[in-house]
Motif scaffolding. Structure first.
Motif, PDB file in Angstrom:
ATOM      1  N   ALA A  48       3.955  -2.860   8.211  1.00 12.50           N
ATOM      2  CA  ALA A  48       2.741  -2.499   8.963  1.00 12.50           C
ATOM      3  C   ALA A  48       1.474  -2.864   8.182  1.00 12.50           C
ATOM      4  O   ALA A  48       0.389  -2.913   8.748  1.00 12.50           O
ATOM      5  CB  ALA A  48       2.753  -1.010   9.289  1.00 12.50           C
ATOM      6  N   GLY A  49       1.636  -3.115   6.866  1.00 11.80           N
ATOM      7  CA  GLY A  49       0.472  -3.558   6.092  1.00 11.80           C
ATOM      8  C   GLY A  49       0.002  -2.605   5.013  1.00 11.80           C
ATOM      9  O   GLY A  49      -1.141  -2.674   4.576  1.00 11.80           O
ATOM     10  N   VAL A  50       0.897  -1.725   4.542  1.00 10.38           N
ATOM     11  CA  VAL A  50       0.528  -0.815   3.445  1.00 10.38           C
ATOM     12  C   VAL A  50       1.407  -1.130   2.239  1.00 10.38           C
ATOM     13  O   VAL A  50       2.630  -1.087   2.338  1.00 10.38           O
ATOM     14  CB  VAL A  50       0.727   0.668   3.840  1.00 10.38           C
ATOM     15  N   SER A  51       0.795  -1.460   1.100  1.00 11.30           N
ATOM     16  CA  SER A  51       1.558  -1.754  -0.125  1.00 11.30           C
ATOM     17  C   SER A  51       1.184  -0.779  -1.225  1.00 11.30           C
ATOM     18  O   SER A  51       0.019  -0.420  -1.367  1.00 11.30           O
ATOM     19  CB  SER A  51       1.249  -3.160  -0.633  1.00 11.30           C
ATOM     20  N   LEU A  52       2.172  -0.414  -2.017  1.00 12.98           N
ATOM     21  CA  LEU A  52       1.955   0.517  -3.139  1.00 12.98           C
ATOM     22  C   LEU A  52       2.081  -0.209  -4.472  1.00 12.98           C
ATOM     23  O   LEU A  52       3.007  -0.995  -4.676  1.00 12.98           O
ATOM     24  CB  LEU A  52       3.011   1.638  -3.083  1.00 12.98           C
ATOM     25  N   VAL A  53       1.143   0.063  -5.372  1.00  9.17           N
ATOM     26  CA  VAL A  53       1.310  -0.298  -6.781  1.00  9.17           C
ATOM     27  C   VAL A  53       1.667   1.007  -7.484  1.00  9.17           C
ATOM     28  O   VAL A  53       0.816   1.868  -7.665  1.00  9.17           O
ATOM     29  CB  VAL A  53       0.018  -0.888  -7.388  1.00  9.17           C
ATOM     30  N   PRO A  54       2.946   1.180  -7.847  1.00  6.73           N
ATOM     31  CA  PRO A  54       3.387   2.501  -8.296  1.00  6.73           C
ATOM     32  C   PRO A  54       2.873   2.885  -9.672  1.00  6.73           C
ATOM     33  O   PRO A  54       2.491   2.020 -10.469  1.00  6.73           O
ATOM     34  CB  PRO A  54       4.916   2.373  -8.302  1.00  6.73           C
ATOM     35  N   GLU A  55       2.901   4.178  -9.935  1.00  6.53           N
ATOM     36  CA  GLU A  55       2.544   4.680 -11.263  1.00  6.53           C
ATOM     37  C   GLU A  55       3.497   4.075 -12.288  1.00  6.53           C
ATOM     38  O   GLU A  55       4.700   3.977 -12.036  1.00  6.53           O
ATOM     39  CB  GLU A  55       2.676   6.212 -11.243  1.00  6.53           C
ATOM     40  N   GLY A  56       2.960   3.653 -13.427  1.00  3.57           N
ATOM     41  CA  GLY A  56       3.822   3.091 -14.471  1.00  3.57           C
ATOM     42  C   GLY A  56       4.177   1.632 -14.249  1.00  3.57           C
ATOM     43  O   GLY A  56       4.999   1.078 -14.975  1.00  3.57           O
ATOM     44  N   ARG A  57       3.569   1.017 -13.200  1.00  3.23           N
ATOM     45  CA  ARG A  57       3.664  -0.420 -12.915  1.00  3.23           C
ATOM     46  C   ARG A  57       5.054  -0.888 -12.457  1.00  3.23           C
ATOM     47  O   ARG A  57       5.175  -1.654 -11.526  1.00  3.23           O
ATOM     48  CB  ARG A  57       3.206  -1.280 -14.087  1.00  3.23           C
TER      49      ARG A  57
ATOM     50  N   GLN B  77       2.261  -9.780   0.260  1.00  2.00           N
ATOM     51  CA  GLN B  77       2.333  -9.882   1.723  1.00  2.00           C
ATOM     52  C   GLN B  77       1.003  -9.627   2.420  1.00  2.00           C
ATOM     53  O   GLN B  77       0.996  -9.225   3.591  1.00  2.00           O
ATOM     54  CB  GLN B  77       3.391  -8.962   2.283  1.00  2.00           C
ATOM     55  N   ASP B  78      -0.094  -9.852   1.716  1.00  3.86           N
ATOM     56  CA  ASP B  78      -1.412  -9.672   2.331  1.00  3.86           C
ATOM     57  C   ASP B  78      -1.553  -8.333   3.040  1.00  3.86           C
ATOM     58  O   ASP B  78      -1.798  -8.285   4.244  1.00  3.86           O
ATOM     59  CB  ASP B  78      -1.684 -10.772   3.369  1.00  3.86           C
ATOM     60  N   PRO B  79      -1.382  -7.240   2.318  1.00  4.44           N
ATOM     61  CA  PRO B  79      -1.469  -5.939   2.990  1.00  4.44           C
ATOM     62  C   PRO B  79      -2.883  -5.667   3.500  1.00  4.44           C
ATOM     63  O   PRO B  79      -3.850  -6.239   2.999  1.00  4.44           O
ATOM     64  CB  PRO B  79      -1.113  -4.946   1.872  1.00  4.44           C
ATOM     65  N   LYS B  80      -2.959  -4.806   4.508  1.00  2.00           N
ATOM     66  CA  LYS B  80      -4.281  -4.355   4.964  1.00  2.00           C
ATOM     67  C   LYS B  80      -4.789  -3.253   4.043  1.00  2.00           C
ATOM     68  O   LYS B  80      -5.976  -3.100   3.841  1.00  2.00           O
ATOM     69  CB  LYS B  80      -4.174  -3.801   6.386  1.00  2.00           C
ATOM     70  N   VAL B  81      -3.835  -2.479   3.518  1.00  2.15           N
ATOM     71  CA  VAL B  81      -4.172  -1.344   2.650  1.00  2.15           C
ATOM     72  C   VAL B  81      -3.318  -1.424   1.400  1.00  2.15           C
ATOM     73  O   VAL B  81      -2.103  -1.611   1.474  1.00  2.15           O
ATOM     74  CB  VAL B  81      -3.877   0.003   3.358  1.00  2.15           C
ATOM     75  N   ILE B  82      -3.960  -1.281   0.242  1.00  2.00           N
ATOM     76  CA  ILE B  82      -3.210  -1.257  -1.008  1.00  2.00           C
ATOM     77  C   ILE B  82      -3.475   0.099  -1.669  1.00  2.00           C
ATOM     78  O   ILE B  82      -4.620   0.510  -1.831  1.00  2.00           O
ATOM     79  CB  ILE B  82      -3.551  -2.473  -1.899  1.00  2.00           C
ATOM     80  N   VAL B  83      -2.384   0.790  -1.983  1.00  2.00           N
ATOM     81  CA  VAL B  83      -2.462   2.114  -2.611  1.00  2.00           C
ATOM     82  C   VAL B  83      -2.094   1.940  -4.074  1.00  2.00           C
ATOM     83  O   VAL B  83      -1.016   1.411  -4.384  1.00  2.00           O
ATOM     84  CB  VAL B  83      -1.489   3.104  -1.937  1.00  2.00           C
ATOM     85  N   LEU B  84      -2.987   2.334  -4.990  1.00  2.00           N
ATOM     86  CA  LEU B  84      -2.720   2.175  -6.424  1.00  2.00           C
ATOM     87  C   LEU B  84      -2.635   3.546  -7.075  1.00  2.00           C
ATOM     88  O   LEU B  84      -3.571   4.345  -6.976  1.00  2.00           O
ATOM     89  CB  LEU B  84      -3.839   1.368  -7.094  1.00  2.00           C
TER      90      LEU B  84
END
Ligand code: ATP
Ligand code: MG
Length: 232
Positions: A76-85, A148-155
Motif C-alpha cells: 500500500a506504500g508504507v515502509s519501515l526502517v526498523p530500530e537497530g537498522r 519500492q518508492d513508498p508514500k510513507v516511510i516510518v523510521l
C-alpha cells in the motif's frame, strides 16, 4: 495523505502501550519524541503492520489500511526502517539491496537509482555491510526501505548510536528525501536535533500518550522541545 485517527496498540492482548494517537501528513515529516519505553517502537510497528492495532484507524490516500499485514502495508506504500537498522552484516552492500529489490519485485535498475541517490552506497557496494560505519549502515537501511518508492516511510530511532556528525549528515540526507521525493516521513526519536532539522511538527510522547504537540516553525516551541524534554 496519511490520516491516523485515535490509534491504539500494544505488544500483547489486553496491554495497551500507546493510545489516542492522531495526526495527518501530506508530504513533510512528523516526529514523535519520547524516552525509553514511551512506546515509539510499538507505534512504528503498528503503523507499518508488524503489530495489529487495537483501536483507531490508518487511512492512506483515502484507503483504510488499518488491518493490513506488514506485506500489505508495504504494497500500500508504507515502509519501515526498523530500530537497530537490521542490515545483513555478512552480505555486501549491493547484496543487501539486491535482497530488498527481489523482495519488493523491483529490478536492479532501481538499485542503480538508489546508489545515485546515496553515492557512498555505490562506492562501497562490494564491502560487507558490517564494515560500514553506523551512519552508512543507517543509509543502507533507508535505501532498502525506499526501494519500492513508498508514500510513507516510518523510521524508528535512526540516530541511535550515531555520532553528532553522523546525525547531522543523516538529517541532511533525510531532508533531501522529504523535499525531493514528496514522500511523507514519520520519525520516532530521542534526538531533538534530528527532529528540529526535519519536522514540521513534533509530538512529545509519555507512556504512550501525546502530551504536547510542538510546531517546529515556531521558535518558542523549538525551545520547549529542548527545555522541557531534553533538559538542555
Ligand atoms: N516485545 C515486547 N513485548 C511486550 N512488551 C514490550 C515489548 N517490547 C517492549 N515492551 C514494553 O512496551 C513498552 C513500550 O516499549 P517500546 O519499545 O515500544 O518503547 P520505545 O519508546 O521504542 O523505547 P526505546 O526508546 O527503548 O526503543 C515498554 O513498557 C516496554 O517495556
Ligand atoms: Mg524503540
Amino acid at each position: 495523505m496519511l490520516e491516523v485517527s485515535t490509534l491504539r496498540g500494544g505488544y500483547r492482548e489486553g496491554v495497551t502501550v500507546f493510545d489516542d494517537i492522531s495526526f495527518s501528513l501530506s508530504g513533510g515529516a512528523i516526529g514523535f519524541i519520547g524516552r525509553n519505553g514511551a512506546g515509539k517502537t510499538c507505534l512504528a510497528q503498528t503503523l507499518s503492520g508488524g503489530l495489529r492495532s487495537t483501536g483507531g484507524s490508518v487511512v492512506l490516500d483515502g484507503r483504510d489500511i488499518t488491518s493490513l499485514s506488514s506485506r500489505g502495508k508495504v504494497r500500500a506504500g508504507v515502509s519501515l526502517v526498523p530500530e537497530g537498522r537490521l542490515v545483513f552484516g555478512q552480505l555486501t552492500v549491493r547484496e543487501n539491496l539486491v535482497v530488498a529489490a527481489h523482495a519488493a519485485g523491483r529490478s536492479n535498475e532501481r538499485i542503480g537509482q538508489l546508489e545515485d541517490q546515496f553515492p557512498v552506497l555505490g562506492r562501497k557496494r562490494a564491502k560487507s555491510a558490517a564494515s560500514l560505519s553506523g551512519g552508512e549502515q543507517q543509509l543502507l537501511a533507508i535505501a532498502r526501505a525506499l526501494i519500492q518508492d513508498p508514500k510513507v516511510i516510518v523510521l524508528d530511532e535512526p540516530s541511535l548510536g550515531l555520532s553528532p556528525v553522523a546525525v547531522d549528515e543523516l538529517t541532511a540526507t533525510l531532508r533531501t528525501v522529504v523535499t525531493e521525493t514528496g514522500q511523507s516521513m514519520v520519525l520516532m526519536e530521542q534526538n531533538g536535533e534530528l527532529l528540529t532539522g526535519l519536522c514540521d511538527e513534533v509530538v512529545l510522547v509519555e507512556q504512550g500518550l501525546a502530551v504536547r504537540r510542538l510546531d517546529m516553525r515556531n521558535d518558542e516551541d523549538q525551545n520547549a522541545l529542548f527545555e522541557s524534554y531534553l533538559g538542555v
